[in-house]
Motif scaffolding. Structure first.
Motif, mmCIF file in Angstrom:
data_model
loop_
_atom_site.group_PDB
_atom_site.id
_atom_site.type_symbol
_atom_site.label_atom_id
_atom_site.label_comp_id
_atom_site.label_asym_id
_atom_site.label_seq_id
_atom_site.Cartn_x
_atom_site.Cartn_y
_atom_site.Cartn_z
ATOM 1 N N GLU A 135 126.186 6.702 35.971
ATOM 2 C CA GLU A 135 125.669 5.724 36.927
ATOM 3 C C GLU A 135 124.983 6.441 38.075
ATOM 4 O OE1 GLU A 135 127.714 1.848 38.369
ATOM 5 O OE2 GLU A 135 128.093 3.332 39.943
ATOM 6 N N SER A 139 120.648 3.542 42.813
ATOM 7 C CA SER A 139 120.231 2.335 42.086
ATOM 8 C C SER A 139 121.338 1.742 41.240
ATOM 9 C CB SER A 139 119.043 2.673 41.184
ATOM 10 O OG SER A 139 119.436 3.600 40.170
ATOM 11 N N LYS A 140 122.368 2.540 40.933
ATOM 12 C CA LYS A 140 123.470 2.154 40.043
ATOM 13 C C LYS A 140 123.013 1.939 38.603
ATOM 14 C CE LYS A 140 126.017 2.241 43.685
ATOM 15 N NZ LYS A 140 126.836 3.459 43.952
ATOM 16 N N LYS A 141 121.814 2.414 38.289
ATOM 17 C CA LYS A 141 121.300 2.296 36.932
ATOM 18 C C LYS A 141 121.959 3.328 36.019
ATOM 19 C CE LYS A 141 116.979 2.972 37.767
ATOM 20 N NZ LYS A 141 115.492 3.094 37.594
ATOM 21 N N PRO A 142 122.077 3.028 34.724
ATOM 22 C CA PRO A 142 122.552 4.042 33.782
ATOM 23 C C PRO A 142 121.445 5.063 33.513
ATOM 24 C CG PRO A 142 122.016 2.010 32.618
ATOM 25 C CD PRO A 142 121.851 1.708 34.074
ATOM 26 N N LEU A 143 121.700 6.310 33.843
ATOM 27 C CA LEU A 143 120.732 7.376 33.654
ATOM 28 C C LEU A 143 121.431 8.601 33.090
ATOM 29 C CD1 LEU A 143 118.741 7.175 37.046
ATOM 30 C CD2 LEU A 143 117.927 6.419 34.803
ATOM 31 N N TYR A 165 119.548 12.970 38.365
ATOM 32 C CA TYR A 165 119.627 11.744 37.568
ATOM 33 C C TYR A 165 118.224 11.386 37.075
ATOM 34 C CZ TYR A 165 124.335 11.200 39.445
ATOM 35 O OH TYR A 165 125.653 11.396 39.766
ATOM 36 N N GLY A 167 115.734 9.534 33.542
ATOM 37 C CA GLY A 167 115.694 8.689 32.351
ATOM 38 C C GLY A 167 115.272 9.465 31.117
ATOM 39 N N GLN A 173 114.850 10.703 39.157
ATOM 40 C CA GLN A 173 114.758 9.503 39.981
ATOM 41 C C GLN A 173 115.642 9.579 41.225
ATOM 42 O OE1 GLN A 173 115.235 5.859 37.702
ATOM 43 N NE2 GLN A 173 114.357 6.801 35.871
ATOM 44 N N SER A 190 116.594 9.551 46.984
ATOM 45 C CA SER A 190 115.748 9.135 45.870
ATOM 46 C C SER A 190 114.682 10.200 45.606
ATOM 47 C CB SER A 190 115.055 7.816 46.204
ATOM 48 O OG SER A 190 114.183 7.990 47.328
#
Length: 225
Positions: A135, A139-143, A165, A167, A173, A190
């Motif tokens: 995580e 952004s808490k996005k899965p990366l 982190y 993609g 990112q 970021s």
């Protein structure tokens, strides 16, 4: 006889061509390391053509602003730093105490600019750990997550750790800096506003969540041969 010799020559040429094609295919299919994938995603293959790199390192914190500008010729290792109070010119192969002080700032600013490539340059002085799913802290996005820890000997910040982190395109990112590999983050920012200069892909903006802070680059110029 002539026809027989011609047939042999043709067969030899075909065999040689097949071997060359096979070698080229094998080289093309060679799996890149993770550090190479990240570096190449940011234009590492074009670094050999860079004769000069110019940029201004900026930090805005609340109402204060700080900046310093750099000109770096990587092939000769000549560096010029221009700040509000000083102009320092030096060669990284021959440094006195003044140059050493300027170079510590150069290492910091260059790392922010080129970290995805810099970690490949530093591969012999780091340990690394890769997670295919994590995580992202902002952004808490899965990366994907790559943790890089520098050795305790040498360098300007021995033992420090960075969590990258990214993609599936291997473009960073977000990242976390952890001083001396401590568990808690020292800084989280970021990586955004990417621009391509001279074949290099560079993040111009770094913002800290829930803070009036941004670190960014202006006047980026990449001179190529």
């Amino acid at each position: 006889m002539k026809k027989y010799l011609l047939t042999i020559v043709l067969l030899m040429c075909i065999t040689i061509a097949c071997k060359e094609e096979k070698n080229e295919t094998a080289a093309a299919q060679k799996e890149l390391t993770l550090l190479e994938k990240i570096a190449f995603a940011n234009g590492y293959e074009n670094w050999k053509n860079v004769s000069e790199l110019k940029f201004t390192f900026n930090v805005d914190r609340d109402t204060s602003h700080f900046e310093r500008s750099w000109s770096w010729k990587p092939k000769s290792n000549d560096v010029i730093m221009v700040s509000a109070t000083d102009t320092v010119s030096y060669n990284r192969k021959q440094m006195d105490s003044i140059a050493e002080n300027a170079n510590s700032s150069f290492i910091n600013d260059k790392y922010w600019l080129l970290a995805p490539i810099n970690i490949l340059w530093d591969e012999n002085n780091i340990t690394q750990e890769h997670l295919s799913g994590a995580e992202a802290p902002i952004s808490k996005k899965p990366l994907q997550k790559l943790t890089v820890v520098y050795g305790n000997e040498g360098g300007y910040t021995p033992g420090d750790a960075y969590d990258f982190y990214f993609g599936n395109d291997y473009i960073v990112q977000e990242w976390v800096f952890r001083r001396a590999n401590q568990a808690e983050p020292s800084m989280v920012t970021s990586w955004e506003d990417y621009v391509e200069k001279g074949g290099l892909k560079i993040a111009q903006m770094h913002k800290m969540p829930e803070a009036n802070f941004k670190l960014y680059f202006t006047n980026i110029e990449v001179v190529t041969d």
